[in-house]
Design an enzyme around this catalytic site. Structure first.
Site: not given
Ligand code: NAD
Length: 284
Positions: A122, A143, A155, A194
């Protein structure tokens, strides 16, 4: 060369699990990768939860399609094995550059040269990550928004090095999994959504924190004045107050004042949004 059939999602947290499930729901075989067995056990639960949500909220999901999606998903904690036949790898691991760097370096060594890599980051730009991919021409950002089955924008944003054919292949893939692809022509922090949403939310917060109007009245004004279904504080409650707080607290002096107001009046009282039953509004 850019046909996308076999998809791997790295990270099975909030967004990774949704991306993997949605992709499987639309008929693609998906390998969901996470770091260890504990994370995979949590992933299994998340997928069951998503199946239940889809059955309740998504057309056709109650007629066995959610179960079919579950059957198309496989789990792995072996990165090299997970990606060995991948056409597309979508990364959704923690928003920490060092973790992304280490993972993309391993991925670059393990995946076939033809495999396209995408990041769901993000806040990082794809050019922050491209040098670690070993294939900057086959790398870009894809994204998604939280609750991908409803808020279905995807996106698509490359770097100056992304091959236009790869960009188009990923945009077409996004459409095939039920997303509305938004093509972004050059790198922009915050993408489109965003870039609009964050200043809007901050403007609402400044009105309430500055004592100009109550949150409910700010929302009401926006709803009546524009016909939009939700005002900024309703949106804050859905997002959860912690992430906006963490961003504001590292921002300018005026952002930090907004963060302090959020903390004192809401976060310190456990009012974190819909997820905790109360934020700016009460739920349940
Ligand atoms: P999260 O913390 O819910 O999940 C992260 C996952 O990655 C976990 O399951 C963890 O076990 C795993 N992980 C940790 N280290 C790892 C590694 N080295 N290799 C593989 N997996 C690993 O995070 P999230 O909210 O799902 O966000 C993930 C990505 O998506 C981020 O880059 C974030 O910016 C992006 N994102 C999040 C949202 C949101 O609303 N949460 C929206 C759009 C984009």
């Amino acid at each position: 060369m850019n046909d996308i059939t076999r998809v791997v999602v790295l990270g099975t947290g909030v967004l990774g699990s949704q991306i993997a499930f949605q992709t499987a729901f639309r008929g693609f075989p998906v390998v969901a990768y996470d770091i260890d067995e504990k994370a995979l056990a949590a992933a299994k639960e998340r997928f069951e939860g998503l199946a239940a949500t889809y059955r309740a909220e998504v057309d056709g999901a109650a007629d066995g399609k959610a179960e079919e999606a579950l059957a198309r998903l496989s789990l792995s904690s072996d990165l090299a094995d997970a990606v060995k036949d991948a056409d597309l790898v979508i990364e959704a691991i923690p928003e920490v550059l060092e973790i992304k760097r280490a993972t993309f370096e391993k991925l670059a060594a393990a995946a076939p040269a033809r495999t396209i890599f995408a990041t769901n980051s993000s806040t990082l730009l794809p050019s922050d990550i491209a040098p670690f991919t070993g294939r900057p021409d086959r790398f870009l950002a894809l994204h998604f928004a939280n609750r991908v089955w409803t808020f279905n924008t995807a996106e698509v944003m490359g770097t100056a090095d992304t091959d236009p054919a790869v960009f188009e292949a990923v945009a077409a893939f996004a459409e095939r999994i039920g997303m509305v692809p938004i093509r972004i022509h050059k790198e922009k922090a915050g993408y489109v959504l965003n870039s609009l949403l964050v200043p809007f939310l901050n403007a609402g917060l400044a009105l309430a924190a500055g004592g100009y109007a109550e949150p409910e009245d700010v929302d009401k004004t926006w709803r009546i004045g524009t016909g939009a279904p939700m005002g900024p504080f309703q949106i804050y409650d859905v997002i959860g107050l912690t992430t906006p707080y963490n961003i504001l607290v590292h921002g300018s002096e005026s952002d930090q004042r907004l963060a302090a107001w959020l903390k004192e009046n809401y976060i310190d009282q456990g009012k974190l949004g819909v997820a905790t039953g109360e934020g700016f509004y009460r739920y349940g």
